[in-house]
Design an enzyme around this catalytic site. Sequence first.
Site, PDB file in Angstrom:
ATOM      1  N   GLU A 156      17.624 -42.955  41.869  1.00 35.41           N
ATOM      2  CA  GLU A 156      18.719 -42.058  41.503  1.00 35.41           C
ATOM      3  C   GLU A 156      18.138 -40.650  41.491  1.00 35.41           C
ATOM      4  OE1 GLU A 156      20.916 -40.634  37.441  1.00 35.41           O
ATOM      5  OE2 GLU A 156      20.511 -42.780  37.618  1.00 35.41           O
ATOM      6  N   ARG A 201      19.603 -31.967  39.328  1.00 37.00           N
ATOM      7  CA  ARG A 201      19.142 -31.008  38.331  1.00 37.00           C
ATOM      8  C   ARG A 201      18.278 -29.917  38.949  1.00 37.00           C
ATOM      9  NH1 ARG A 201      16.669 -35.127  33.798  1.00 37.00           N
ATOM     10  NH2 ARG A 201      18.356 -36.664  33.816  1.00 37.00           N
ATOM     11  N   LYS A 232      27.432 -46.043  32.471  1.00 37.35           N
ATOM     12  CA  LYS A 232      26.087 -45.636  32.089  1.00 37.35           C
ATOM     13  C   LYS A 232      26.093 -45.379  30.588  1.00 37.35           C
ATOM     14  CE  LYS A 232      22.848 -41.782  32.788  1.00 37.35           C
ATOM     15  NZ  LYS A 232      22.555 -40.581  33.588  1.00 37.35           N
TER      16      LYS A 232
END
Length: 205
Positions: free
Chosen positions: A40, A44, A127
């Site tokens: 993943e 960012r 999640k």
Amino acid sequence: MSAVDVLGGHRVVPVVVLNDPGSADGLGDALVAGGLPIAEVTFRTREAATVLRRLAARGDLVVGAGTVITAAQVDLAYESGAKFVVSPGLSATVVRRCQALGLPVIPGAVTASEIIAALDLGLDTVKFFPAEASGGLPTVKALSAAFPQVRFVPTGGVSAGNAPAYLAHPAVAAVGGSWMVAPDLLAAGKWDEVTARCAGLGVTS
């Protein structure tokens, strides 16, 4: 394909924060060598889409985009070759854009209300983030009792030490973590160490 299906049976998802696209090949080689061909890539960093694109182009990794919080980022992830999207929270806009593109999405949810909102959007996997700060496994157990149809992907504070306990719970589809792809390892190009940490973590259902 469902969010769980796209993980390919891998129950540990390396959460990658990588600033240098030039390191993508080394990272990809290390993940494959360690038996954990999944990642993943978090949105960012400025170069996240480039890193994602390079990893996805290999063809031997299942690569998703993380920290996706806008529809525009969904489009960028899709165009970059992402096979799934992960969000830290529940955005109906993000979910609906993913659904329009046929892109499996795992939104963040830590409360009963957020889980109900996810169910209303047709989802059954969320999640659980930030996992440890939100009560950890006891909270997952409590929520799964109320929502037996929901699968959880705990992320945030998950480590080599507590991952096995999470994975032992039947409501947990997978866990996300960065201990095997720690930023200091990636920055130093310590691919042998990444491989070693991945080895044995490719737990399948």
